[in-house]
Design a protein around this motif. Structure first.
Motif, PDB file in Angstrom:
ATOM      1  N   PHE A   1      -3.655  11.980  12.203  1.00 61.41           N
ATOM      2  CA  PHE A   1      -4.015  11.556  10.817  1.00 61.41           C
ATOM      3  C   PHE A   1      -2.880  11.862   9.637  1.00 61.41           C
ATOM      4  O   PHE A   1      -2.547  13.072   9.591  1.00 61.41           O
ATOM      5  N   VAL A   2      -2.359  11.109   8.950  1.00 60.64           N
ATOM      6  CA  VAL A   2      -1.128  11.587   8.109  1.00 60.64           C
ATOM      7  C   VAL A   2      -1.388  10.948   6.752  1.00 60.64           C
ATOM      8  O   VAL A   2      -1.547   9.817   6.611  1.00 60.64           O
ATOM      9  N   GLU A   3      -1.697  11.777   5.795  1.00 60.75           N
ATOM     10  CA  GLU A   3      -1.441  11.555   4.282  1.00 60.75           C
ATOM     11  C   GLU A   3       0.017  11.822   3.941  1.00 60.75           C
ATOM     12  O   GLU A   3       0.353  12.998   3.523  1.00 60.75           O
ATOM     13  N   ALA A   4       0.883  10.898   3.882  1.00 55.35           N
ATOM     14  CA  ALA A   4       2.477  10.970   3.833  1.00 55.35           C
ATOM     15  C   ALA A   4       2.634  11.548   2.256  1.00 55.35           C
ATOM     16  O   ALA A   4       3.380  12.531   2.070  1.00 55.35           O
ATOM     17  N   LEU A   5       1.985  11.032   1.205  1.00 57.86           N
ATOM     18  CA  LEU A   5       2.268  11.448  -0.048  1.00 57.86           C
ATOM     19  C   LEU A   5       1.581  12.919  -0.172  1.00 57.86           C
ATOM     20  O   LEU A   5       2.150  13.487  -1.189  1.00 57.86           O
ATOM     21  N   GLY A   6       0.850  13.073   0.498  1.00 59.65           N
ATOM     22  CA  GLY A   6       0.245  14.579   0.123  1.00 59.65           C
ATOM     23  C   GLY A   6       0.639  15.688   1.294  1.00 59.65           C
ATOM     24  O   GLY A   6       0.489  16.682   1.343  1.00 59.65           O
ATOM     25  N   CYS A   7       1.799  15.255   2.163  1.00 59.83           N
ATOM     26  CA  CYS A   7       2.467  16.226   2.986  1.00 59.83           C
ATOM     27  C   CYS A   7       1.391  16.855   3.999  1.00 59.83           C
ATOM     28  O   CYS A   7       1.342  18.036   4.037  1.00 59.83           O
ATOM     29  N   TRP A   8       0.607  16.103   4.459  1.00 62.39           N
ATOM     30  CA  TRP A   8      -0.725  16.665   5.204  1.00 62.39           C
ATOM     31  C   TRP A   8      -0.782  15.791   6.523  1.00 62.39           C
ATOM     32  O   TRP A   8      -1.059  14.567   6.372  1.00 62.39           O
ATOM     33  N   ARG A   9      -1.152  16.467   7.441  1.00 59.93           N
ATOM     34  CA  ARG A   9      -1.764  15.873   8.653  1.00 59.93           C
ATOM     35  C   ARG A   9      -2.673  16.746   9.471  1.00 59.93           C
ATOM     36  O   ARG A   9      -2.914  17.752   9.219  1.00 59.93           O
ATOM     37  N   ASP A  10      -3.413  15.723  10.143  1.00 58.10           N
ATOM     38  CA  ASP A  10      -4.646  16.469  11.140  1.00 58.10           C
ATOM     39  C   ASP A  10      -4.575  16.005  12.194  1.00 58.10           C
ATOM     40  O   ASP A  10      -4.443  14.770  12.591  1.00 58.10           O
TER      41      ASP A  10
ATOM     42  N   VAL B   1       0.784  -1.135  -0.039  1.00 57.28           N
ATOM     43  CA  VAL B   1      -0.059  -0.095  -0.172  1.00 57.28           C
ATOM     44  C   VAL B   1       0.803   1.222   0.035  1.00 57.28           C
ATOM     45  O   VAL B   1       0.566   2.276  -0.724  1.00 57.28           O
ATOM     46  N   TYR B   2       1.837   1.108   0.806  1.00 62.10           N
ATOM     47  CA  TYR B   2       2.764   2.312   0.807  1.00 62.10           C
ATOM     48  C   TYR B   2       3.575   2.712  -0.511  1.00 62.10           C
ATOM     49  O   TYR B   2       4.108   3.655  -0.821  1.00 62.10           O
ATOM     50  N   ARG B   3       3.435   1.695  -1.301  1.00 66.17           N
ATOM     51  CA  ARG B   3       4.152   1.872  -2.579  1.00 66.17           C
ATOM     52  C   ARG B   3       3.359   2.415  -3.697  1.00 66.17           C
ATOM     53  O   ARG B   3       3.930   2.686  -4.818  1.00 66.17           O
ATOM     54  N   ARG B   4       2.065   2.617  -3.484  1.00 58.96           N
ATOM     55  CA  ARG B   4       1.106   3.275  -4.412  1.00 58.96           C
ATOM     56  C   ARG B   4       1.452   4.657  -4.738  1.00 58.96           C
ATOM     57  O   ARG B   4       2.077   5.511  -3.915  1.00 58.96           O
ATOM     58  N   PRO B   5       1.498   5.056  -5.859  1.00 62.39           N
ATOM     59  CA  PRO B   5       1.627   6.279  -6.520  1.00 62.39           C
ATOM     60  C   PRO B   5       0.523   7.385  -5.838  1.00 62.39           C
ATOM     61  O   PRO B   5      -0.500   6.715  -5.364  1.00 62.39           O
ATOM     62  N   TYR B   6       0.982   8.643  -5.712  1.00 62.15           N
ATOM     63  CA  TYR B   6      -0.052   9.668  -5.199  1.00 62.15           C
ATOM     64  C   TYR B   6      -1.341   9.426  -6.213  1.00 62.15           C
ATOM     65  O   TYR B   6      -1.111   9.701  -7.409  1.00 62.15           O
TER      66      TYR B   6
END
Length: 209
Positions: free
Chosen positions: A61-70, A7-12
Motif C-alpha cells: 500500500f502506497v500513499e505517494a503524496l504522503g511518502c508512506w507505504r505499508d 486522480v494522481y493530479r489531485r493535491p494532498y
C-alpha cells in the motif's frame, strides 16, 4: 485511464487520501546446504540446489503524496484476503480522519466491493465500502499503479537472496517500509493525461464518422 491519471493530479488532502495497492507472490526457498562463508580471495559459496518451501503473497500500500507505504504478507491472495487487507487499510490510525480513501487497484475480479460482502457481514462490508472509492488501472496497464514500482524496488533491495519463511519475508518487508517512511521517500510521477493521449493513442476508442 484518464480517470486514474487525473486522480494522481489531485493535491494532498488528508481527508481524501489517494492510496495505491498491489500484491505479488513470492516463492519461499531454503538452502539445501549451508553456504560457504566468504574469505579473502574467495566469494561466498552458494549451492545451486535449493528446497522449495511454498510461497506467500506480499501486499503493498502506497500513499505517494504522503511518502508512506505499508507492506504485509499472507499465505494466499483470495477475495477474502483482499477484503481483509482493505479493512486494515481503512482502520489504519493514519486514516482515522479520512472521509474517503481513493484506492487504486489492478483490474482483477477479486478487487471489488463484492469481495467485502464475501468476507464480512453486510453491516461491516457497507461500512468499509462507504469509506472507499475504487479506481482501476486499465487492462494491460498495471504499470500505471504506483504500488507496482514500489514492489519492484523492495524486491531488489530486500529479497535478492533465498528466503525460506513467510515470517522472514514479513520482517524484512516491515524494516524496508519503516526505513523508506522514515526517510520520507516519495514518488516523482511524471506520466500525465496529455502524455497518455500521445503515447497510448492506440488504446483510445476509434470513432468512425
Amino acid at each position: 485511464m484518464e480517470q486514474l491519471l487525473e486522480v494522481y493530479r489531485r493535491p494532498y488532502d488528508r481527508r481524501r487520501p489517494v492510496v495505491c495497492r498491489d500484491e505479488q507472490p513470492l516463492q519461499l526457498i531454503a538452502e539445501s546446504r549451508l553456504p560457504l562463508a566468504m574469505v579473502p580471495g574467495r566469494a561466498q559459496g552458494i549451492d545451486y540446489e535449493y528446497v522449495r518451501e511454498g510461497s506467500c503473497t506480499v501486499w503493498m500500500f502506497v500513499e505517494a503524496l504522503g511518502c508512506w507505504r505499508d507492506v504485509r504478507t499472507t499465505a494466499r491472495r483470495t477475495a477474502v484476503d483482499w477484503a481483509e487487507q482493505v479493512r486494515q487499510l481503512v482502520d489504519q490510525p493514519r486514516f482515522a480522519e479520512a472521509e474517503t480513501i481513493t484506492l487504486v487497484c489492478d483490474n482483477l475480479n477479486t478487487h471489488d466491493y463484492g469481495s467485502l460482502y464475501v468476507a464480512f457481514p453486510p453491516e461491516e462490508a457497507l461500512r468499509l465500502a462507504g469509506k472507499l472509492q475504487l479506481v482501476f488501472t486499465p487492462k494491460h496497464g498495471s504499470w500505471l499503479n504506483m504500488a507496482e514500482p514500489e514492489l519492484s524496488v523492495m524486491r531488489r533491495q530486500s529479497f535478492s537472496d533465498r528466503i525460506a519463511s513467510r515470517e522472514r519475508v514479513a520482517s524484512r518487508a516491515k524494516a524496508w517500509a519503516e526505513d523508506r517512511n522514515e526517510r520520507q521517500t516519495g514518488i516523482d510521477w511524471q506520466f500525465r493525461t496529455e502524455d497518455a493521449r500521445i503515447k497510448l493513442k492506440r488504446l483510445y476508442p476509434q470513432i468512425k464518422m
